[in-house]
Design a protein around this motif. Sequence first.
Motif, PDB file in Angstrom:
ATOM      1  N   PHE A   6      12.834 -39.860   2.888  1.00 12.65           N
ATOM      2  CA  PHE A   6      12.480 -39.209   1.630  1.00 12.65           C
ATOM      3  C   PHE A   6      13.150 -39.985   0.514  1.00 12.65           C
ATOM      4  O   PHE A   6      14.328 -40.331   0.614  1.00 12.65           O
ATOM      5  CB  PHE A   6      12.936 -37.742   1.634  1.00 12.65           C
ATOM      6  N   ILE A   7      12.418 -40.256  -0.547  1.00 13.08           N
ATOM      7  CA  ILE A   7      12.912 -41.073  -1.661  1.00 13.08           C
ATOM      8  C   ILE A   7      12.759 -40.308  -2.964  1.00 13.08           C
ATOM      9  O   ILE A   7      11.739 -39.659  -3.194  1.00 13.08           O
ATOM     10  CB  ILE A   7      12.106 -42.398  -1.750  1.00 13.08           C
ATOM     11  N   LYS A  29      -0.633 -37.570  -5.501  1.00 12.98           N
ATOM     12  CA  LYS A  29       0.399 -37.257  -4.514  1.00 12.98           C
ATOM     13  C   LYS A  29       1.805 -37.464  -5.073  1.00 12.98           C
ATOM     14  O   LYS A  29       2.703 -36.696  -4.781  1.00 12.98           O
ATOM     15  CB  LYS A  29       0.205 -38.142  -3.278  1.00 12.98           C
ATOM     16  N   ILE A  30       2.002 -38.504  -5.862  1.00 10.59           N
ATOM     17  CA  ILE A  30       3.355 -38.809  -6.342  1.00 10.59           C
ATOM     18  C   ILE A  30       3.640 -38.298  -7.750  1.00 10.59           C
ATOM     19  O   ILE A  30       4.794 -38.250  -8.158  1.00 10.59           O
ATOM     20  CB  ILE A  30       3.665 -40.318  -6.271  1.00 10.59           C
ATOM     21  N   LEU A  31       2.630 -37.887  -8.474  1.00 10.36           N
ATOM     22  CA  LEU A  31       2.795 -37.485  -9.869  1.00 10.36           C
ATOM     23  C   LEU A  31       3.814 -36.362 -10.045  1.00 10.36           C
ATOM     24  O   LEU A  31       4.643 -36.394 -10.953  1.00 10.36           O
ATOM     25  CB  LEU A  31       1.440 -37.076 -10.453  1.00 10.36           C
ATOM     26  N   GLU A  32       3.788 -35.394  -9.152  1.00  7.32           N
ATOM     27  CA  GLU A  32       4.689 -34.248  -9.287  1.00  7.32           C
ATOM     28  C   GLU A  32       6.145 -34.590  -8.986  1.00  7.32           C
ATOM     29  O   GLU A  32       7.035 -33.772  -9.194  1.00  7.32           O
ATOM     30  CB  GLU A  32       4.227 -33.096  -8.401  1.00  7.32           C
ATOM     31  N   TYR A  33       6.411 -35.804  -8.531  1.00  7.64           N
ATOM     32  CA  TYR A  33       7.773 -36.210  -8.198  1.00  7.64           C
ATOM     33  C   TYR A  33       8.468 -36.952  -9.337  1.00  7.64           C
ATOM     34  O   TYR A  33       9.555 -37.503  -9.151  1.00  7.64           O
ATOM     35  CB  TYR A  33       7.783 -37.038  -6.906  1.00  7.64           C
ATOM     36  N   GLY A  34       7.855 -36.961 -10.515  1.00  2.00           N
ATOM     37  CA  GLY A  34       8.511 -37.475 -11.712  1.00  2.00           C
ATOM     38  C   GLY A  34       8.536 -38.985 -11.862  1.00  2.00           C
ATOM     39  O   GLY A  34       9.337 -39.522 -12.636  1.00  2.00           O
ATOM     40  N   MET A 116       4.834 -46.346   3.734  1.00  2.00           N
ATOM     41  CA  MET A 116       3.649 -45.588   4.123  1.00  2.00           C
ATOM     42  C   MET A 116       3.778 -44.154   3.618  1.00  2.00           C
ATOM     43  O   MET A 116       4.870 -43.592   3.648  1.00  2.00           O
ATOM     44  CB  MET A 116       3.527 -45.596   5.646  1.00  2.00           C
ATOM     45  N   PHE A 117       2.692 -43.584   3.143  1.00  2.00           N
ATOM     46  CA  PHE A 117       2.691 -42.190   2.701  1.00  2.00           C
ATOM     47  C   PHE A 117       2.425 -41.298   3.910  1.00  2.00           C
ATOM     48  O   PHE A 117       1.479 -41.526   4.645  1.00  2.00           O
ATOM     49  CB  PHE A 117       1.572 -41.939   1.684  1.00  2.00           C
ATOM     50  N   GLY A 118       3.252 -40.285   4.072  1.00  2.00           N
ATOM     51  CA  GLY A 118       2.998 -39.297   5.109  1.00  2.00           C
ATOM     52  C   GLY A 118       2.191 -38.150   4.528  1.00  2.00           C
ATOM     53  O   GLY A 118       2.093 -37.993   3.310  1.00  2.00           O
ATOM     54  N   GLY A 119       1.630 -37.353   5.385  1.00  2.00           N
ATOM     55  CA  GLY A 119       0.977 -36.126   4.947  1.00  2.00           C
ATOM     56  C   GLY A 119       2.064 -35.120   4.612  1.00  2.00           C
ATOM     57  O   GLY A 119       2.979 -34.920   5.410  1.00  2.00           O
ATOM     58  N   ILE A 120       1.987 -34.493   3.462  1.00  2.00           N
ATOM     59  CA  ILE A 120       3.054 -33.603   3.002  1.00  2.00           C
ATOM     60  C   ILE A 120       2.642 -32.146   3.124  1.00  2.00           C
ATOM     61  O   ILE A 120       1.549 -31.763   2.715  1.00  2.00           O
ATOM     62  CB  ILE A 120       3.425 -33.914   1.543  1.00  2.00           C
ATOM     63  N   VAL A 121       3.551 -31.368   3.709  1.00  2.00           N
ATOM     64  CA  VAL A 121       3.393 -29.925   3.794  1.00  2.00           C
ATOM     65  C   VAL A 121       4.646 -29.339   3.178  1.00  2.00           C
ATOM     66  O   VAL A 121       5.757 -29.760   3.496  1.00  2.00           O
ATOM     67  CB  VAL A 121       3.282 -29.456   5.263  1.00  2.00           C
ATOM     68  N   LYS A 122       4.470 -28.361   2.261  1.00  2.00           N
ATOM     69  CA  LYS A 122       5.679 -27.818   1.635  1.00  2.00           C
ATOM     70  C   LYS A 122       5.476 -26.404   1.146  1.00  2.00           C
ATOM     71  O   LYS A 122       4.361 -25.927   0.972  1.00  2.00           O
ATOM     72  CB  LYS A 122       6.141 -28.713   0.493  1.00  2.00           C
ATOM     73  N   ILE A 128       7.942 -31.117   4.445  1.00  2.00           N
ATOM     74  CA  ILE A 128       7.822 -31.797   5.733  1.00  2.00           C
ATOM     75  C   ILE A 128       6.747 -32.866   5.608  1.00  2.00           C
ATOM     76  O   ILE A 128       5.663 -32.614   5.088  1.00  2.00           O
ATOM     77  CB  ILE A 128       7.438 -30.782   6.839  1.00  2.00           C
ATOM     78  N   ALA A 129       7.061 -34.057   6.100  1.00  2.00           N
ATOM     79  CA  ALA A 129       6.087 -35.145   6.097  1.00  2.00           C
ATOM     80  C   ALA A 129       5.633 -35.398   7.533  1.00  2.00           C
ATOM     81  O   ALA A 129       6.441 -35.389   8.467  1.00  2.00           O
ATOM     82  CB  ALA A 129       6.691 -36.406   5.506  1.00  2.00           C
ATOM     83  N   VAL A 130       4.339 -35.637   7.689  1.00  2.00           N
ATOM     84  CA  VAL A 130       3.739 -35.868   8.995  1.00  2.00           C
ATOM     85  C   VAL A 130       3.057 -37.228   8.972  1.00  2.00           C
ATOM     86  O   VAL A 130       2.364 -37.571   8.006  1.00  2.00           O
ATOM     87  CB  VAL A 130       2.685 -34.769   9.306  1.00  2.00           C
ATOM     88  N   SER A 131       3.258 -38.004  10.027  1.00  2.00           N
ATOM     89  CA  SER A 131       2.607 -39.306  10.100  1.00  2.00           C
ATOM     90  C   SER A 131       2.338 -39.679  11.548  1.00  2.00           C
ATOM     91  O   SER A 131       3.127 -39.351  12.437  1.00  2.00           O
ATOM     92  CB  SER A 131       3.491 -40.379   9.466  1.00  2.00           C
ATOM     93  N   THR A 132       1.239 -40.364  11.760  1.00  2.00           N
ATOM     94  CA  THR A 132       0.963 -40.961  13.061  1.00  2.00           C
ATOM     95  C   THR A 132       1.123 -42.476  12.967  1.00  2.00           C
ATOM     96  O   THR A 132       0.617 -43.211  13.800  1.00  2.00           O
ATOM     97  CB  THR A 132      -0.472 -40.624  13.540  1.00  2.00           C
ATOM     98  N   GLY A 133       1.804 -42.913  11.904  1.00  2.00           N
ATOM     99  CA  GLY A 133       1.977 -44.352  11.706  1.00  2.00           C
ATOM    100  C   GLY A 133       0.669 -45.040  11.375  1.00  2.00           C
ATOM    101  O   GLY A 133       0.494 -46.220  11.643  1.00  2.00           O
ATOM    102  N   GLY A 134      -0.251 -44.287  10.797  1.00  2.00           N
ATOM    103  CA  GLY A 134      -1.544 -44.846  10.428  1.00  2.00           C
ATOM    104  C   GLY A 134      -2.533 -44.924  11.577  1.00  2.00           C
ATOM    105  O   GLY A 134      -3.644 -45.410  11.416  1.00  2.00           O
ATOM    106  N   LYS A 135      -2.164 -44.421  12.731  1.00  2.00           N
ATOM    107  CA  LYS A 135      -3.011 -44.566  13.915  1.00  2.00           C
ATOM    108  C   LYS A 135      -4.118 -43.530  14.010  1.00  2.00           C
ATOM    109  O   LYS A 135      -5.179 -43.816  14.544  1.00  2.00           O
ATOM    110  CB  LYS A 135      -2.156 -44.522  15.178  1.00  2.00           C
ATOM    111  N   ASN A 136      -3.861 -42.303  13.519  1.00  2.00           N
ATOM    112  CA  ASN A 136      -4.858 -41.262  13.708  1.00  2.00           C
ATOM    113  C   ASN A 136      -4.741 -40.213  12.599  1.00  2.00           C
ATOM    114  O   ASN A 136      -4.072 -39.197  12.771  1.00  2.00           O
ATOM    115  CB  ASN A 136      -4.687 -40.620  15.092  1.00  2.00           C
ATOM    116  N   CYS A 137      -5.388 -40.479  11.477  1.00  2.00           N
ATOM    117  CA  CYS A 137      -5.305 -39.588  10.317  1.00  2.00           C
ATOM    118  C   CYS A 137      -5.856 -38.199  10.617  1.00  2.00           C
ATOM    119  O   CYS A 137      -5.363 -37.201  10.096  1.00  2.00           O
ATOM    120  CB  CYS A 137      -6.030 -40.207   9.126  1.00  2.00           C
ATOM    121  N   LYS A 138      -6.866 -38.129  11.459  1.00  2.00           N
ATOM    122  CA  LYS A 138      -7.466 -36.830  11.803  1.00  2.00           C
ATOM    123  C   LYS A 138      -6.440 -35.937  12.503  1.00  2.00           C
ATOM    124  O   LYS A 138      -6.299 -34.762  12.182  1.00  2.00           O
ATOM    125  CB  LYS A 138      -8.696 -37.056  12.694  1.00  2.00           C
ATOM    126  N   ARG A 139      -5.686 -36.491  13.441  1.00  2.00           N
ATOM    127  CA  ARG A 139      -4.661 -35.718  14.150  1.00  2.00           C
ATOM    128  C   ARG A 139      -3.514 -35.366  13.209  1.00  2.00           C
ATOM    129  O   ARG A 139      -2.926 -34.292  13.304  1.00  2.00           O
ATOM    130  CB  ARG A 139      -4.169 -36.468  15.386  1.00  2.00           C
TER     131      ARG A 139
END
Length: 156
Positions: A6-7, A29-34, A116-122, A128-139
């Motif tokens: 997290f940055i 995605k990043i606009l709300e982070y200032g 890499m941008f993860g999928g964000i849930v908050k 919480i960020a979720v990532s498959t390392g770019g392998k499977n965006c659907k999952r």
Amino acid sequence: MWFPLFINLENKKVLVIGGGKIAAKKIRKILEYGADITVVTEDVAEKGLLQLENIKIESNRKIENDKSKIEKLVKGYFLVIAATDDEELNENVARICDSNGILINNVSSKIKMNAMFGGIVKNDEFQIAVSTGGKNCKRSRAMKSEIQKILDKIEK
């Protein structure tokens, strides 16, 4: 393998190269982070970008695929998002940023980047960020949905 991190983007200079749908999605995605966001594009294809507040748009500006010009363009930025429809240009931007210690997200590739941008849930308490390392965006989206359900239960 990608290390999750997290940055703090507050007041960090972020350059987005491109003005299309994917660029707009990344910006939202990043606009709300200032972040201090500048968009450089030949054409603002995604008109919704024009309604966003707190971003600078330099349109009608052709980005030449020239090493010295790219180096000059990205200099001083904390994060660069290469989001043009020119895969070769995006990869050159990624290579130049990486060699100059600039975080780079390349929308044309799953590996030719260093951020890499993860999928964000908050909710109000968790992020919480979720990532498959770019392998499977659907999952990844499916996992985000399940995590959101858990967060919704916890919040109540």
